[in-house]
Design a protein around this motif. Structure first.
Motif, PDB file in Angstrom:
ATOM      1  N   ALA B  41       0.867  -1.188   0.000  1.00  0.00           N
ATOM      2  CA  ALA B  41       0.000   0.000   0.000  1.00  0.00           C
ATOM      3  C   ALA B  41       0.899   1.232   0.000  1.00  0.00           C
ATOM      4  O   ALA B  41       1.975   1.224   0.594  1.00  0.00           O
ATOM      5  CB  ALA B  41      -0.915   0.021   1.222  1.00  0.00           C
ATOM      6  N   MET B  42       0.427   2.262  -0.676  1.00  0.00           N
ATOM      7  CA  MET B  42       1.153   3.527  -0.701  1.00  0.00           C
ATOM      8  C   MET B  42       0.641   4.323   0.491  1.00  0.00           C
ATOM      9  O   MET B  42      -0.566   4.587   0.576  1.00  0.00           O
ATOM     10  CB  MET B  42       0.808   4.219  -2.012  1.00  0.00           C
ATOM     11  CG  MET B  42       1.817   5.152  -2.554  1.00  0.00           C
ATOM     12  SD  MET B  42       3.476   4.483  -2.814  1.00  0.00           S
ATOM     13  CE  MET B  42       3.187   3.190  -4.019  1.00  0.00           C
ATOM     14  N   LYS B  43       1.504   4.700   1.403  1.00  0.00           N
ATOM     15  CA  LYS B  43       1.019   5.304   2.651  1.00  0.00           C
ATOM     16  C   LYS B  43       0.254   6.603   2.391  1.00  0.00           C
ATOM     17  O   LYS B  43       0.761   7.530   1.772  1.00  0.00           O
ATOM     18  CB  LYS B  43       2.183   5.533   3.609  1.00  0.00           C
ATOM     19  CG  LYS B  43       2.688   4.202   4.174  1.00  0.00           C
ATOM     20  CD  LYS B  43       3.639   4.371   5.356  1.00  0.00           C
ATOM     21  CE  LYS B  43       4.376   3.052   5.628  1.00  0.00           C
ATOM     22  NZ  LYS B  43       3.505   1.880   5.850  1.00  0.00           N
ATOM     23  N   SER B  44      -0.999   6.664   2.871  1.00  0.00           N
ATOM     24  CA  SER B  44      -1.887   7.841   2.765  1.00  0.00           C
ATOM     25  C   SER B  44      -2.318   8.184   1.344  1.00  0.00           C
ATOM     26  O   SER B  44      -2.838   9.270   1.119  1.00  0.00           O
ATOM     27  CB  SER B  44      -1.253   9.088   3.404  1.00  0.00           C
ATOM     28  OG  SER B  44      -0.823   8.821   4.712  1.00  0.00           O
ATOM     29  N   LEU B  45      -2.095   7.268   0.403  1.00  0.00           N
ATOM     30  CA  LEU B  45      -2.465   7.547  -0.986  1.00  0.00           C
ATOM     31  C   LEU B  45      -3.365   6.458  -1.543  1.00  0.00           C
ATOM     32  O   LEU B  45      -3.146   5.277  -1.292  1.00  0.00           O
ATOM     33  CB  LEU B  45      -1.216   7.589  -1.870  1.00  0.00           C
ATOM     34  CG  LEU B  45      -0.368   8.838  -1.907  1.00  0.00           C
ATOM     35  CD1 LEU B  45       0.775   8.631  -2.894  1.00  0.00           C
ATOM     36  CD2 LEU B  45      -1.190  10.034  -2.310  1.00  0.00           C
TER      37      LEU B  45
END
Lengths: 377, 377
Positions: B41-45
């Motif tokens: 997962a792309m953090k906060s995106l």
């Protein structure tokens, strides 16, 4: 005295009502669920997703915004709608409830409430007049009166005293709101805890003063659902048919469905975003705990019939992985899935009332929740 | 021995290179910046924002994914691209670097590295063969060899020992990768710390083995930029012109611009998302601290010339408010703004090389950073 009316009652189906409320920033279809953006932001959600999910109106909070960034600062940016980029209808809570639950060293007098900020201990005073002034500075489409909310269970005398004080504050809020431009609204809040005669007296007192809309406050504060519904049943029959009715801080999908059945038009609750941050998903199967290991190897989406892409595009296994790993994307996806479920529930309710099939919709929806989640694979 | 080549060198401008790399999941335009989605997962995106920002390829990590959700589980979902819904090219780090920086009780032997998970203390072994097996299970388009990375400053003997071990592991990785289907790639990693002759020996050793591409590892670990650039200058001239070159874990926009000028094609770094979570914005004005009170009353956007909507739609005052209030939306917006800035920098670099104007682009871009942020109002 007469108060302008911006609510149109379009249709009733039993006691359930379908309407629309016209605000300076746009039209709100009712029954309506207002997602809560306490501090001028929807937690873990982009504004575009709030809009795309179908929300017509959102809620901001006076207590939080007066502390940070400050009402005068928000006013200098043209109001909360422009400051946040939401640019749609916005209702603001008066701050009373948060002062009681969050502030330090709070003291209630006839004049208002003094308290220290939970952020830095700075001293503030919130009077009915200042609560209205702040909400006008925020440019709130719908301001709420300042009230004193008593946590249940409580003594009859305490509930009575707070209810009477809230009525006197309601009058002062009404006077303070008189200079607001046409189209802006002020709602009164019926208090009275779990005491039927106090609830009725509160509602009648508010009607005598006259508001654009009427809220039922001081519920969903820990009492059983049956008590909450009984209090709604005490208040609603007294309220004018042509004004919007707002049940504050409610609730679960089931709470809302039952309140609509009893004539409520508007809701707000932090539950879809807060529970989303804690790994809980709301769907037509009820509430689902995505932390549960049953989802670990499940390639199926959360709900293949959802109208919201994220509920169909991601596997339960991936959502479980995100939640278990503490990835922000998990909170982001579940929050938007939940907000979208709440909005689709409202959409379903509105369509059913329009079609005169609310009772079938209610039964079918409750059946889905009662059946629970699909069996694990 | 011959190794298939999936890289096409389209144009050079001085030492800077413009190319494209074809992977089983799509084409990567180089120079390329790979956003880091460590745990799938792309953090906060949202993934859609990573794509919309212009990223062709992202990076995942073997160490994290082998612990959670587990490589075999990811394989059962058809690989990391399908599991995450990214469905584009993906490169995976081999896990060696994270074992050194995160794992507990790690022990390096000729065979591989044994360690205890930083999550629950469970014992794992990562050998070159297992590192490749995991990356194949993840369905990584570009796998990295297992290497031992030495933190600088370090003794010559330690750097030499780790570099030699990494070369022997590179050979074992190459053998283990032989059964991978056509189109998938394995990159070797040049080590050698800050010692020119060891860097050159490492690169030459890798070329003798033969890889689809060559990475420069063990830099951006605390050494001055001049040392990093000097090491690139040692290694790049040895590397085959027709293979992609990847500088691992780098870096600031300035680091990348200088490395491109020295012939590097690929980068990855957590900086745009990590700094975004800490209130830092990357723009053509350099890095801007959004916590700073200078933004508190500023109605201007972060960068009115940005191609990314969030950099234009939100006032500095609102972004400041979100960051100061700890609202997740602040981290979300700054992370996407930063990823978009990194991608637009790469886009600018590629266009400039295509046009034969890289030196002007480099000078103009550095000038913008040096001028710094616009003055406060």
């Amino acid at each position: 005295m007469t108060v302008a009316n911006h609510f149109e009652l379009l249709r009733t189906d039993g006691t359930a009502r379908r309407g629309q409320l016209t605000t300076p920033h746009g039209v709100v279809r009712t029954p309506a669920f207002m997602p809560v953006g306490t501090l001028g932001a929807m937690k873990s959600l982009h504004w575009r997703d709030v809009r795309d999910a179908g929300a017509d109106i959102v809620l901001g909070n006076t207590y939080h915004l007066m502390l940070r960034p400050g009402a005068e600062r928000v006013a200098s940016f043209g109001g909360l709608q422009k400051f946040t980029t939401w640019n749609g209808p916005m209702l603001t809570d008066s701050g009373g409830f948060q002062v009681m639950s969050l502030a330090q060293l709070r003291k209630v007098t006839e004049q208002g409430v003094t308290f220290r900020s939970h952020i830095d201990g700075a001293k503030f005073e919130l009077t009915p007049e200042r609560a209205i002034e702040i909400q006008r500075l925020l440019n709130s489409d719908i301001a709420m009166q300042l009230d004193e909310c008593v946590r249940l269970p409580a003594e009859h005398a305490d509930i009575d005293r707070a209810m009477q004080l809230s009525l006197r504050w309601a009058e002062r809020c009404k006077r303070a709101f008189e200079t607001a431009p046409e189209g802006y609204m002020l709602f009164g809040i019926a208090q009275g805890g779990d005491v039927p005669e106090l609830r009725r007296a509160s509602a009648q007192g508010l009607i005598d003063i006259g508001f654009h809309g009427y809220a039922i406050g001081g519920l969903a504060v820990g009492e059983p659902q049956a008590v909450m519904l009984a209090m709604i049943e005490e208040v609603v029959p007294i309220l004018p048919l042509d004004r919007p009715r707002y049940l504050m801080g409610v609730g679960t999908p089931d709470d809302m469905l039952e309140a609509v059945a009893r004539g409520v038009d508007m809701f707000d609750c932090v539950m879809p975003t807060r529970n989303g941050r804690h790994g809980m998903a709301f769907t037509r199967h009820g509430q689902i705990n995505m932390r549960n290991a049953r989802h670990q190897d499940d390639p199926r989406p959360l709900d293949e019939e959802s109208t919201w892409p994220a509920a169909r595009d991601y596997s339960r296994a991936y959502l479980h992985h995100l939640v278990r790993s503490g990835e922000t994307l998990g909170a982001m996806l579940l929050s938007e899935i939940n907000i979208a479920y709440y909005q689709s529930l409202m959409q379903g309710i509105r369509a059913a009332i329009d079609a005169g099939t609310f009772e079938e919709f209610r039964a079918r929806t409750r059946e889905g929740w009662a059946r629970g989640d699909i069996p694990p694979r």
